[in-house]
Design a protein around this motif. Sequence first.
Motif, PDB file in Angstrom:
ATOM      1  N   UNK A  76       0.850  -1.185   0.000  1.00  0.00           N
ATOM      2  CA  UNK A  76       0.000   0.000   0.000  1.00  0.00           C
ATOM      3  C   UNK A  76       0.895   1.247   0.000  1.00  0.00           C
ATOM      4  N   UNK A  77       0.623   2.161  -0.894  1.00  0.00           N
ATOM      5  CA  UNK A  77       1.432   3.382  -1.012  1.00  0.00           C
ATOM      6  C   UNK A  77       1.501   4.151   0.304  1.00  0.00           C
ATOM      7  N   UNK A  78       0.461   4.037   1.116  1.00  0.00           N
ATOM      8  CA  UNK A  78       0.467   4.708   2.417  1.00  0.00           C
ATOM      9  C   UNK A  78       1.538   4.145   3.358  1.00  0.00           C
ATOM     10  N   UNK A  79       1.994   2.923   3.074  1.00  0.00           N
ATOM     11  CA  UNK A  79       3.015   2.296   3.920  1.00  0.00           C
ATOM     12  C   UNK A  79       4.435   2.724   3.551  1.00  0.00           C
ATOM     13  N   UNK A  80       4.618   3.295   2.359  1.00  0.00           N
ATOM     14  CA  UNK A  80       5.952   3.678   1.898  1.00  0.00           C
ATOM     15  C   UNK A  80       6.687   4.595   2.887  1.00  0.00           C
ATOM     16  N   UNK A  81       6.050   5.650   3.392  1.00  0.00           N
ATOM     17  CA  UNK A  81       6.787   6.502   4.340  1.00  0.00           C
ATOM     18  C   UNK A  81       7.179   5.767   5.623  1.00  0.00           C
ATOM     19  N   UNK A  82       6.389   4.811   6.037  1.00  0.00           N
ATOM     20  CA  UNK A  82       6.711   4.060   7.253  1.00  0.00           C
ATOM     21  C   UNK A  82       7.887   3.116   7.024  1.00  0.00           C
ATOM     22  N   UNK A  83       7.892   2.463   5.867  1.00  0.00           N
ATOM     23  CA  UNK A  83       8.993   1.551   5.540  1.00  0.00           C
ATOM     24  C   UNK A  83      10.305   2.309   5.353  1.00  0.00           C
ATOM     25  N   UNK A  84      10.256   3.393   4.586  1.00  0.00           N
ATOM     26  CA  UNK A  84      11.485   4.164   4.351  1.00  0.00           C
ATOM     27  C   UNK A  84      11.937   4.869   5.627  1.00  0.00           C
ATOM     28  N   UNK A  85      10.988   5.310   6.440  1.00  0.00           N
ATOM     29  CA  UNK A  85      11.340   5.950   7.711  1.00  0.00           C
ATOM     30  C   UNK A  85      12.028   4.977   8.655  1.00  0.00           C
ATOM     31  N   UNK A  86      11.511   3.769   8.740  1.00  0.00           N
ATOM     32  CA  UNK A  86      12.131   2.749   9.583  1.00  0.00           C
ATOM     33  C   UNK A  86      13.522   2.402   9.059  1.00  0.00           C
ATOM     34  N   UNK A  87      13.642   2.251   7.757  1.00  0.00           N
ATOM     35  CA  UNK A  87      14.937   1.970   7.143  1.00  0.00           C
ATOM     36  C   UNK A  87      15.932   3.086   7.460  1.00  0.00           C
ATOM     37  N   UNK A  88      15.484   4.322   7.353  1.00  0.00           N
ATOM     38  CA  UNK A  88      16.364   5.454   7.671  1.00  0.00           C
ATOM     39  C   UNK A  88      16.763   5.451   9.145  1.00  0.00           C
ATOM     40  N   UNK A  89      15.819   5.191  10.033  1.00  0.00           N
ATOM     41  CA  UNK A  89      16.136   5.171  11.469  1.00  0.00           C
ATOM     42  C   UNK A  89      17.209   4.134  11.784  1.00  0.00           C
ATOM     43  N   UNK A  90      17.105   2.969  11.155  1.00  0.00           N
ATOM     44  CA  UNK A  90      18.083   1.911  11.427  1.00  0.00           C
ATOM     45  C   UNK A  90      19.454   2.282  10.854  1.00  0.00           C
ATOM     46  N   UNK A  91      19.496   2.813   9.634  1.00  0.00           N
ATOM     47  CA  UNK A  91      20.797   3.203   9.065  1.00  0.00           C
ATOM     48  C   UNK A  91      21.410   4.354   9.851  1.00  0.00           C
ATOM     49  N   UNK A  92      20.571   5.235  10.375  1.00  0.00           N
ATOM     50  CA  UNK A  92      21.077   6.335  11.204  1.00  0.00           C
ATOM     51  C   UNK A  92      21.746   5.774  12.467  1.00  0.00           C
ATOM     52  N   UNK A  93      21.153   4.747  13.053  1.00  0.00           N
ATOM     53  CA  UNK A  93      21.740   4.106  14.230  1.00  0.00           C
ATOM     54  C   UNK A  93      23.048   3.409  13.873  1.00  0.00           C
ATOM     55  N   UNK A  94      23.083   2.752  12.699  1.00  0.00           N
ATOM     56  CA  UNK A  94      24.330   2.123  12.247  1.00  0.00           C
ATOM     57  C   UNK A  94      25.432   3.167  12.089  1.00  0.00           C
ATOM     58  N   UNK A  95      25.084   4.300  11.492  1.00  0.00           N
ATOM     59  CA  UNK A  95      26.058   5.369  11.308  1.00  0.00           C
ATOM     60  C   UNK A  95      26.547   5.885  12.658  1.00  0.00           C
ATOM     61  N   UNK A  96      25.637   6.048  13.599  1.00  0.00           N
ATOM     62  CA  UNK A  96      26.027   6.492  14.941  1.00  0.00           C
ATOM     63  C   UNK A  96      26.975   5.481  15.585  1.00  0.00           C
ATOM     64  N   UNK A  97      26.701   4.193  15.415  1.00  0.00           N
ATOM     65  CA  UNK A  97      27.593   3.155  15.944  1.00  0.00           C
ATOM     66  C   UNK A  97      28.981   3.258  15.334  1.00  0.00           C
ATOM     67  N   UNK A  98      29.050   3.474  14.033  1.00  0.00           N
ATOM     68  CA  UNK A  98      30.341   3.573  13.360  1.00  0.00           C
ATOM     69  C   UNK A  98      31.095   4.821  13.808  1.00  0.00           C
ATOM     70  N   UNK A  99      30.369   5.889  14.067  1.00  0.00           N
ATOM     71  CA  UNK A  99      30.997   7.123  14.543  1.00  0.00           C
ATOM     72  C   UNK A  99      31.579   6.910  15.928  1.00  0.00           C
ATOM     73  N   UNK A 100      30.862   6.196  16.800  1.00  0.00           N
ATOM     74  CA  UNK A 100      31.358   5.888  18.138  1.00  0.00           C
ATOM     75  C   UNK A 100      32.586   5.013  18.039  1.00  0.00           C
ATOM     76  N   UNK A 101      32.546   4.005  17.154  1.00  0.00           N
ATOM     77  CA  UNK A 101      33.705   3.122  16.992  1.00  0.00           C
ATOM     78  C   UNK A 101      34.915   3.874  16.471  1.00  0.00           C
ATOM     79  N   UNK A 102      34.724   4.827  15.580  1.00  0.00           N
ATOM     80  CA  UNK A 102      35.831   5.590  15.001  1.00  0.00           C
ATOM     81  C   UNK A 102      36.471   6.491  16.052  1.00  0.00           C
TER      82      UNK A 102
END
Length: 142
Positions: A114-140
Amino acid sequence: MEIMNMENQNLLQLYSELELNTPDLATLAARCNLLTEILVDCDSLPQTQPIARCLAAYLDAFNAELEKSMTDFRVLDDDELQPLPRKEWLLDSTETQCDYCRALNHVLLVSHFDRDQLPHLTGLLHDITHTMLADMTVLRIH
C-alpha cells in the motif's frame, strides 16, 4: 542463495566506488544513511526502485566489510569473560541492524504494498541506518 549472491555481485559492479576500492565501514554507513534520506523523500514506487537498488549494493558492501572486521574476534570461555563497556559490543548489534536494513530494502525492491506504507517503511529503514552510522561514529572515535 547462490542466485542472490550473483545478483548482489552484479549490483556492486554498477557502482564504481564499490568496485574499485571499497570504502571503510563508517563511510559505507554514511552512504547508506544518505540513500535512506533520499528514500524518505520518495513518494512512489518508480522513484524508490533505483535508489533501493543502489542501497542494496551499499548494504551488501557494508555487510561484507562488517563480516571481514568480525574475523578478528574469537569466542571466549566463560572464565575468560570480563564485563566490557557497551562500546565494545557495537559491531554485534550493527550486524543485526544491517540484516534488518537489507530485509526492509528487499521489501521495497520486490513487494507490492500500500502506497500509504511507503513513508513508514522508508522511515524505519532510515532510522536503522542512522543508528548504524552512529555506531560507526562511536567506533571511530574510540
